[in-house]
Design a protein around this motif. Structure first.
Motif, PDB file in Angstrom:
ATOM      1  N   ILE A 138       0.868  -1.180   0.000  1.00 20.29           N
ATOM      2  CA  ILE A 138       0.000   0.000   0.000  1.00 20.29           C
ATOM      3  C   ILE A 138       0.899   1.222   0.000  1.00 20.29           C
ATOM      4  O   ILE A 138       1.699   1.412   0.928  1.00 20.29           O
ATOM      5  CB  ILE A 138      -0.927   0.005   1.237  1.00 20.29           C
ATOM      6  CG1 ILE A 138      -1.714  -1.311   1.342  1.00 20.29           C
ATOM      7  CG2 ILE A 138      -1.858   1.205   1.203  1.00 20.29           C
ATOM      8  CD1 ILE A 138      -2.672  -1.558   0.218  1.00 20.29           C
ATOM      9  N   SER A 197     -11.440   4.179   3.391  1.00 20.62           N
ATOM     10  CA  SER A 197     -12.470   3.716   2.473  1.00 20.62           C
ATOM     11  C   SER A 197     -13.676   4.644   2.468  1.00 20.62           C
ATOM     12  O   SER A 197     -14.159   5.051   3.524  1.00 20.62           O
ATOM     13  CB  SER A 197     -12.924   2.300   2.852  1.00 20.62           C
ATOM     14  OG  SER A 197     -14.041   1.916   2.068  1.00 20.62           O
ATOM     15  N   TYR A 217     -10.054  -1.432  -1.699  1.00 16.64           N
ATOM     16  CA  TYR A 217      -8.882  -0.568  -1.826  1.00 16.64           C
ATOM     17  C   TYR A 217      -8.711  -0.052  -3.245  1.00 16.64           C
ATOM     18  O   TYR A 217      -8.461   1.145  -3.457  1.00 16.64           O
ATOM     19  CB  TYR A 217      -7.630  -1.335  -1.385  1.00 16.64           C
ATOM     20  CG  TYR A 217      -6.340  -0.603  -1.669  1.00 16.64           C
ATOM     21  CD1 TYR A 217      -5.997   0.552  -0.963  1.00 16.64           C
ATOM     22  CD2 TYR A 217      -5.457  -1.059  -2.649  1.00 16.64           C
ATOM     23  CE1 TYR A 217      -4.824   1.225  -1.231  1.00 16.64           C
ATOM     24  CE2 TYR A 217      -4.277  -0.394  -2.910  1.00 16.64           C
ATOM     25  CZ  TYR A 217      -3.956   0.746  -2.203  1.00 16.64           C
ATOM     26  OH  TYR A 217      -2.791   1.433  -2.478  1.00 16.64           O
ATOM     27  N   LEU A 263      -4.354  -8.611   2.296  1.00 15.85           N
ATOM     28  CA  LEU A 263      -5.739  -8.189   2.126  1.00 15.85           C
ATOM     29  C   LEU A 263      -6.633  -9.365   1.771  1.00 15.85           C
ATOM     30  O   LEU A 263      -6.262 -10.234   0.984  1.00 15.85           O
ATOM     31  CB  LEU A 263      -5.843  -7.136   1.017  1.00 15.85           C
ATOM     32  CG  LEU A 263      -4.973  -5.883   1.159  1.00 15.85           C
ATOM     33  CD1 LEU A 263      -5.215  -4.946  -0.022  1.00 15.85           C
ATOM     34  CD2 LEU A 263      -5.231  -5.165   2.479  1.00 15.85           C
ATOM     35  N   TYR A 298      -6.542   1.430   5.126  1.00 18.29           N
ATOM     36  CA  TYR A 298      -5.463   0.635   4.555  1.00 18.29           C
ATOM     37  C   TYR A 298      -4.165   1.406   4.779  1.00 18.29           C
ATOM     38  O   TYR A 298      -3.964   2.471   4.200  1.00 18.29           O
ATOM     39  CB  TYR A 298      -5.736   0.373   3.068  1.00 18.29           C
ATOM     40  CG  TYR A 298      -7.100  -0.236   2.873  1.00 18.29           C
ATOM     41  CD1 TYR A 298      -7.328  -1.580   3.171  1.00 18.29           C
ATOM     42  CD2 TYR A 298      -8.182   0.541   2.451  1.00 18.29           C
ATOM     43  CE1 TYR A 298      -8.593  -2.134   3.036  1.00 18.29           C
ATOM     44  CE2 TYR A 298      -9.449  -0.015   2.317  1.00 18.29           C
ATOM     45  CZ  TYR A 298      -9.645  -1.341   2.613  1.00 18.29           C
ATOM     46  OH  TYR A 298     -10.908  -1.899   2.498  1.00 18.29           O
ATOM     47  N   GLN A 346       0.866  -5.238   3.149  1.00 23.13           N
ATOM     48  CA  GLN A 346      -0.346  -5.669   3.829  1.00 23.13           C
ATOM     49  C   GLN A 346      -0.886  -6.947   3.191  1.00 23.13           C
ATOM     50  O   GLN A 346      -0.697  -7.193   1.997  1.00 23.13           O
ATOM     51  CB  GLN A 346      -1.421  -4.570   3.751  1.00 23.13           C
ATOM     52  CG  GLN A 346      -1.015  -3.232   4.322  1.00 23.13           C
ATOM     53  CD  GLN A 346      -0.806  -3.243   5.828  1.00 23.13           C
ATOM     54  OE1 GLN A 346      -1.237  -4.177   6.505  1.00 23.13           O
ATOM     55  NE2 GLN A 346      -0.143  -2.225   6.359  1.00 23.13           N
ATOM     56  N   ASP A 404      -1.375   5.790   3.177  1.00 20.32           N
ATOM     57  CA  ASP A 404      -2.570   5.522   3.981  1.00 20.32           C
ATOM     58  C   ASP A 404      -3.820   5.919   3.197  1.00 20.32           C
ATOM     59  O   ASP A 404      -3.888   7.022   2.619  1.00 20.32           O
ATOM     60  CB  ASP A 404      -2.534   6.314   5.278  1.00 20.32           C
ATOM     61  CG  ASP A 404      -1.475   5.811   6.250  1.00 20.32           C
ATOM     62  OD1 ASP A 404      -0.879   4.753   5.979  1.00 20.32           O
ATOM     63  OD2 ASP A 404      -1.245   6.479   7.276  1.00 20.32           O
ATOM     64  N   GLN A 451     -11.357  -6.520   1.022  1.00 20.85           N
ATOM     65  CA  GLN A 451     -10.430  -5.423   1.270  1.00 20.85           C
ATOM     66  C   GLN A 451      -9.688  -5.024  -0.004  1.00 20.85           C
ATOM     67  O   GLN A 451      -9.544  -3.833  -0.297  1.00 20.85           O
ATOM     68  CB  GLN A 451      -9.428  -5.824   2.352  1.00 20.85           C
ATOM     69  CG  GLN A 451     -10.028  -5.929   3.743  1.00 20.85           C
ATOM     70  CD  GLN A 451      -9.049  -6.471   4.747  1.00 20.85           C
ATOM     71  OE1 GLN A 451      -8.303  -7.415   4.460  1.00 20.85           O
ATOM     72  NE2 GLN A 451      -9.015  -5.893   5.933  1.00 20.85           N
TER      73      GLN A 451
END
Length: 207
Positions: free
Chosen positions: A29, A35, A76, A68, A61, A66, A32, A72
């Motif tokens: 990611i 959502s 994203y 996911l 996120y 990460q 930051d 998610q």
């Protein structure tokens, strides 16, 4: 088999099912992001009765590597709102989608999937439920076996020029621009390499 010619179309729901069948996807990611559509537990945020947008807590996120789940990952790559951490809007969303596709390719052809018969069967079944596929006589399984050595750095991503139809409340969707017809003609005539040399803007350079 030395060569495969095939075409496939899969919708976002299909991507979500495949990611879940693989046990999730690992991706980086880049910043930051909050959502616009989902709460931290994955439920859909409620519409705001007093104006535009949604209300309630937001899934987040965090920047970095990460893992996911399907919902998610899909959520994203849908984000395009500057206030939620995607300052370049549609370009940022497209870049995130490209990053997700590459992460998904790496996961799909990882040892964790291809050497696990149960998980591989789940992934193929998940794809089959949402996949429109034409392999000219070769099945999805044939492709999976033949392309098991593929990694994201070997994948060429193409972006086709398009535009929105209508504006504001009269928005009707998206359409490809005429230049995209030349791309499909070159693809049909097996002249894609020459076409991309003349039109480098079709190559997606996002990382």
């Amino acid at each position: 088999i030395e060569r495969f010619d095939a075409g496939a179309i899969i919708n976002f729901t299909g991507f979500q099912k495949i990611v879940d069948a693989m046990g999730g996807v690992d991706m980086y990611i880049e910043r930051d992001v909050k959502s616009e559509h989902r709460e931290p537990d994955g439920t859909h945020r409620k519409g705001n009765p007093y104006g535009e947008g949604y209300i309630g807590p937001q899934a987040e996120y965090k920047k970095g590597n990460q893992h996911l789940s399907g919902w998610q990952a899909l959520d994203y790559v849908r984000q395009r709102y500057p206030k939620n951490g995607v300052p370049d809007a549609d370009y940022g969303r497209q870049r995130h989608q490209q990053q997700f596709i590459k992460a998904m390719v790496n996961q799909a052809f990882s040892a964790d999937v291809v050497t696990n018969p149960i998980k591989l069967d789940r992934v193929i079944r998940a794809a089959g439920q949402s996949l429109t596929f034409n392999g000219r006589g070769n099945s999805v399984v044939d492709f999976a076996i033949a392309l098991k050595g593929v990694r994201s750095e070997n994948v060429e991503l193409i972006k086709l020029p398009g535009e929105g139809i209508g504006t504001g409340s009269a928005y009707r969707g998206e359409r490809l621009l005429p230049a995209a017809d030349d791309f499909f003609t070159a693809l049909k005539n097996e002249q894609l390499d020459a076409f991309l040399l003349e039109h480098p803007e079709f190559r997606n350079r996002n990382k």
